[in-house]
Motif scaffolding. Structure first.
Motif, PDB file in Angstrom:
ATOM      1  N   GLY A  57       0.787  -1.230   0.000  1.00 33.93           N
ATOM      2  CA  GLY A  57       0.000   0.000   0.000  1.00 33.93           C
ATOM      3  C   GLY A  57       0.815   1.274   0.000  1.00 33.93           C
ATOM      4  O   GLY A  57       0.261   2.371  -0.134  1.00 33.93           O
ATOM      5  N   THR A  58       2.122   1.192   0.148  1.00 33.23           N
ATOM      6  CA  THR A  58       2.992   2.360   0.243  1.00 33.23           C
ATOM      7  C   THR A  58       2.801   3.310  -0.932  1.00 33.23           C
ATOM      8  O   THR A  58       2.837   2.897  -2.089  1.00 33.23           O
ATOM      9  CB  THR A  58       4.465   1.925   0.279  1.00 33.23           C
ATOM     10  OG1 THR A  58       4.644   0.966   1.307  1.00 33.23           O
ATOM     11  CG2 THR A  58       5.382   3.120   0.510  1.00 33.23           C
ATOM     12  N   ARG A  59       2.635   4.593  -0.610  1.00 31.80           N
ATOM     13  CA  ARG A  59       2.534   5.632  -1.632  1.00 31.80           C
ATOM     14  C   ARG A  59       3.767   6.538  -1.527  1.00 31.80           C
ATOM     15  O   ARG A  59       3.792   7.474  -0.725  1.00 31.80           O
ATOM     16  CB  ARG A  59       1.253   6.448  -1.455  1.00 31.80           C
ATOM     17  CG  ARG A  59      -0.017   5.686  -1.809  1.00 31.80           C
ATOM     18  CD  ARG A  59      -1.258   6.517  -1.527  1.00 31.80           C
ATOM     19  NE  ARG A  59      -1.253   7.795  -2.234  1.00 31.80           N
ATOM     20  CZ  ARG A  59      -2.254   8.678  -2.190  1.00 31.80           C
ATOM     21  NH1 ARG A  59      -3.334   8.410  -1.456  1.00 31.80           N
ATOM     22  NH2 ARG A  59      -2.179   9.813  -2.845  1.00 31.80           N
ATOM     23  N   PRO A  60       4.787   6.283  -2.320  1.00 34.61           N
ATOM     24  CA  PRO A  60       5.965   7.151  -2.291  1.00 34.61           C
ATOM     25  C   PRO A  60       5.602   8.583  -2.698  1.00 34.61           C
ATOM     26  O   PRO A  60       4.583   8.815  -3.361  1.00 34.61           O
ATOM     27  CB  PRO A  60       6.905   6.506  -3.320  1.00 34.61           C
ATOM     28  CG  PRO A  60       6.427   5.092  -3.447  1.00 34.61           C
ATOM     29  CD  PRO A  60       4.947   5.164  -3.263  1.00 34.61           C
ATOM     30  N   ASP A  61       6.440   9.519  -2.308  1.00 33.96           N
ATOM     31  CA  ASP A  61       6.236  10.927  -2.655  1.00 33.96           C
ATOM     32  C   ASP A  61       6.688  11.137  -4.094  1.00 33.96           C
ATOM     33  O   ASP A  61       7.834  11.498  -4.365  1.00 33.96           O
ATOM     34  CB  ASP A  61       7.040  11.802  -1.694  1.00 33.96           C
ATOM     35  CG  ASP A  61       6.768  13.296  -1.883  1.00 33.96           C
ATOM     36  OD1 ASP A  61       6.160  13.668  -2.909  1.00 33.96           O
ATOM     37  OD2 ASP A  61       7.174  14.081  -1.003  1.00 33.96           O
ATOM     38  N   ILE A  62       5.775  10.904  -5.026  1.00 38.06           N
ATOM     39  CA  ILE A  62       6.137  10.955  -6.445  1.00 38.06           C
ATOM     40  C   ILE A  62       6.583  12.341  -6.894  1.00 38.06           C
ATOM     41  O   ILE A  62       7.572  12.460  -7.637  1.00 38.06           O
ATOM     42  CB  ILE A  62       4.985  10.427  -7.320  1.00 38.06           C
ATOM     43  CG1 ILE A  62       4.711   8.947  -7.002  1.00 38.06           C
ATOM     44  CG2 ILE A  62       5.329  10.580  -8.813  1.00 38.06           C
ATOM     45  CD1 ILE A  62       5.874   8.015  -7.247  1.00 38.06           C
ATOM     46  N   PRO A  63       5.911  13.427  -6.510  1.00 39.07           N
ATOM     47  CA  PRO A  63       6.415  14.739  -6.941  1.00 39.07           C
ATOM     48  C   PRO A  63       7.855  14.997  -6.513  1.00 39.07           C
ATOM     49  O   PRO A  63       8.648  15.541  -7.293  1.00 39.07           O
ATOM     50  CB  PRO A  63       5.432  15.715  -6.276  1.00 39.07           C
ATOM     51  CG  PRO A  63       4.166  14.945  -6.162  1.00 39.07           C
ATOM     52  CD  PRO A  63       4.604  13.547  -5.828  1.00 39.07           C
TER      53      PRO A  63
ATOM     54  N   ALA B 276      16.975  12.548 -16.065  1.00 43.73           N
ATOM     55  CA  ALA B 276      16.373  11.268 -16.452  1.00 43.73           C
ATOM     56  C   ALA B 276      14.859  11.386 -16.587  1.00 43.73           C
ATOM     57  O   ALA B 276      14.253  12.393 -16.202  1.00 43.73           O
ATOM     58  CB  ALA B 276      16.726  10.198 -15.419  1.00 43.73           C
ATOM     59  N   LEU B 277      14.272  10.332 -17.122  1.00 43.21           N
ATOM     60  CA  LEU B 277      12.826  10.228 -17.251  1.00 43.21           C
ATOM     61  C   LEU B 277      12.262   9.408 -16.093  1.00 43.21           C
ATOM     62  O   LEU B 277      12.945   8.540 -15.550  1.00 43.21           O
ATOM     63  CB  LEU B 277      12.450   9.554 -18.573  1.00 43.21           C
ATOM     64  CG  LEU B 277      12.805  10.293 -19.859  1.00 43.21           C
ATOM     65  CD1 LEU B 277      12.569   9.389 -21.083  1.00 43.21           C
ATOM     66  CD2 LEU B 277      12.003  11.584 -19.989  1.00 43.21           C
ATOM     67  N   LEU B 278      10.988   9.684 -15.745  1.00 36.72           N
ATOM     68  CA  LEU B 278      10.329   8.954 -14.662  1.00 36.72           C
ATOM     69  C   LEU B 278       9.113   8.209 -15.204  1.00 36.72           C
ATOM     70  O   LEU B 278       8.212   8.812 -15.787  1.00 36.72           O
ATOM     71  CB  LEU B 278       9.879   9.929 -13.569  1.00 36.72           C
ATOM     72  CG  LEU B 278       9.146   9.294 -12.379  1.00 36.72           C
ATOM     73  CD1 LEU B 278      10.075   8.360 -11.610  1.00 36.72           C
ATOM     74  CD2 LEU B 278       8.582  10.370 -11.457  1.00 36.72           C
TER      75      LEU B 278
ATOM     76  N   ALA C 112       0.350  15.525 -14.555  1.00 34.20           N
ATOM     77  CA  ALA C 112       1.208  16.697 -14.748  1.00 34.20           C
ATOM     78  C   ALA C 112       1.711  17.221 -13.410  1.00 34.20           C
ATOM     79  O   ALA C 112       2.895  17.545 -13.257  1.00 34.20           O
ATOM     80  CB  ALA C 112       0.447  17.788 -15.496  1.00 34.20           C
ATOM     81  N   ALA C 113       0.839  17.297 -12.422  1.00 32.98           N
ATOM     82  CA  ALA C 113       1.221  17.826 -11.108  1.00 32.98           C
ATOM     83  C   ALA C 113       2.230  16.923 -10.409  1.00 32.98           C
ATOM     84  O   ALA C 113       3.102  17.415  -9.692  1.00 32.98           O
ATOM     85  CB  ALA C 113      -0.017  18.010 -10.231  1.00 32.98           C
ATOM     86  N   MET C 114       2.124  15.613 -10.599  1.00 33.09           N
ATOM     87  CA  MET C 114       3.060  14.708  -9.928  1.00 33.09           C
ATOM     88  C   MET C 114       4.409  14.658 -10.624  1.00 33.09           C
ATOM     89  O   MET C 114       5.392  14.192 -10.058  1.00 33.09           O
ATOM     90  CB  MET C 114       2.479  13.303  -9.786  1.00 33.09           C
ATOM     91  CG  MET C 114       2.373  12.515 -11.057  1.00 33.09           C
ATOM     92  SD  MET C 114       1.936  10.759 -10.753  1.00 33.09           S
ATOM     93  CE  MET C 114       0.416  10.899  -9.845  1.00 33.09           C
ATOM     94  N   GLY C 115       4.477  15.134 -11.870  1.00 35.08           N
ATOM     95  CA  GLY C 115       5.756  15.197 -12.552  1.00 35.08           C
ATOM     96  C   GLY C 115       6.172  13.934 -13.267  1.00 35.08           C
ATOM     97  O   GLY C 115       7.328  13.795 -13.668  1.00 35.08           O
TER      98      GLY C 115
END
Length: 399
Positions: free
Chosen positions: A171-177, A188-190, A206-209
């Motif tokens: 369930g972990t939600r890393p801090d994507i932004p 690099a690309l994500l 778009a907001a998360m990058g």
């Protein structure tokens, strides 16, 4: 805004059987509106896309509508929506295309937290191109994966980082932004696997990058296929293998063969269904965001009830405790194999399977080997009675 769970449950014929479904992370149940949209498309007269006959025009309208729906769901440009057989297939296709530009000295970064669909395509593409590979671990106790964990593996040679938006088992939600900022600073690309995130939270690519964001409609009430989105400008720079007469336009150049029109119609219906869960705003993008915030609130409250019950049951071991997470729990019961727990619950009409669920690196990393554990995930149609039945079944196993 709040969810009318009783009304929502009435839209899902599968719930009439009395089963409590906690296997949504592997695929949700389907509302009748989605099934009806698919059936209508298949019986209304359809052919390959074109502009001459009504059947051709109808096929074109289905595709355009599906791209627009996904764009409203994810906050992206409809011109950058690519449809594929599955998230895994779409990721393999993107990986192979990007790897044409990789070589010795280049590096690709993957994580131990991810579903193998966002690991193996990159591992194999890097190996085929002669590029290097770096692994990002995560905290084995909390299941947290931080931006610092990722940053440690970045260098001036990093070409791409693949990371999950939410772990399908922990369930972990890393801090994507934050991760996106670090990745882009490295040049690099994500690539974000959003399969497990999209059903549980509002998404704004778009907001998360994210440069690429992949998801699977069957995880949010739709039919089985995959989606990967990116900006049309980025897609223009990528040249996948394709048939000679196939379109060279974006996004069509990434879509192999004739698209499954009935599936796309089902995806549009799924997005429309989500948009109507709890909102009556004028535009669909706003309705989606408001409804998904209501989904989050409902699932968080119910998940707190589930976690409290599991923590109060002797012999139950919860794996990971990330601060920011989806309503998904991975657990074991002392003295019992996961399969035994799974089968006991199934006999009681509660679907909560046991496996590594293709998050094999994560399962191994936290000491569960390839067997994994039992997974329970919530959905908008989950109610208090479902949770009580799950907890009762686990208590029976635990003794």
């Amino acid at each position: 805004m709040t969810l009318d769970v009783a009304r929502i449950r009435g839209d899902f014929p599968a719930l009439d059987a009395g089963v409590a479904f906690f296997d949504g992370p592997g695929g949700t149940q389907v509302p009748r509106q989605v099934a009806e949209a698919m059936a209508t498309t298949m019986t209304s007269g359809i052919s390959n896309r074109g502009t001459v006959t009504a059947a051709e025009q109808r096929a074109e309208e289905v595709v355009v509508a599906a791209r627009a729906a996904v764009a409203d769901l994810l906050g992206c440009d409809p011109g950058g929506v690519v449809f594929g057989r599955s998230m895994t297939q779409a990721t393999y296709d993107v990986a192979r295309a990007l790897a044409k530009e990789w070589g010795a000295g280049d590096e690709v970064v993957v994580t131990r937290l991810d579903h193998d669909g966002n690991v193996r395509p990159w591992v194999q593409a890097a190996e085929a191109a002669g590029a290097g590979l770096r692994w990002v671990g995560f905290d084995r106790e909390t299941a947290e994966l931080t931006v610092d964990d990722v940053r440690e593996q970045l260098s001036g040679r990093t070409r791409l980082v693949a990371v999950t938006g939410a772990s399908n088992v922990l369930g972990t939600r890393p801090d994507i932004p934050a991760i996106a900022e670090a990745v882009h600073e490295a040049g690099a690309l994500l690539y974000v696997d959003g399969v497990h995130l999209t059903p549980h939270a509002p998404v704004d690519v778009a907001a998360m990058g994210a440069d690429f964001f992949a998801c699977s409609p069957y995880k949010f009430f739709g039919p089985h296929h995959g989606v990967v989105v990116a900006s049309p400008e980025l897609l223009e720079r990528i040249h996948p293998d394709k048939l000679l007469p196939s379109s060279s336009q974006v996004p069509e150049r990434f879509e192999l063969g004739t698209l499954p029109y009935e599936v796309l119609a089902g995806t549009t219906a799924a997005v429309d269904y989500i948009a109507g869960l709890a909102s009556s705003a004028d535009d669909r993008r706003t309705r989606v965001r408001e409804s998904m915030r209501a989904v989050e609130e409902h699932e968080e409250q119910l998940f707190a009830r589930l976690l409290e019950g599991l923590r109060g049951t002797d012999g139950v071991c919860l794996h990971g405790a990330p601060t920011c997470r989806t309503p998904t729990v991975f657990f074991s019961v002392d003295g019992h194999e996961g399969r035994e727990v799974y089968e006991h619950l199934a006999a009681a009409g509660v679907n909560a399977p046991a496996s590594n669920f293709y998050a094999i690196e994560a399962s191994r990393w936290i000491g569960l080997g390839d067997s994994g554990a039992v997974r329970a995930g919530l959905a908008p149609y989950t109610n208090d009675d479902d949770v009580d039945r799950l907890l009762a079944g686990i208590a029976e196993v635990a003794g």
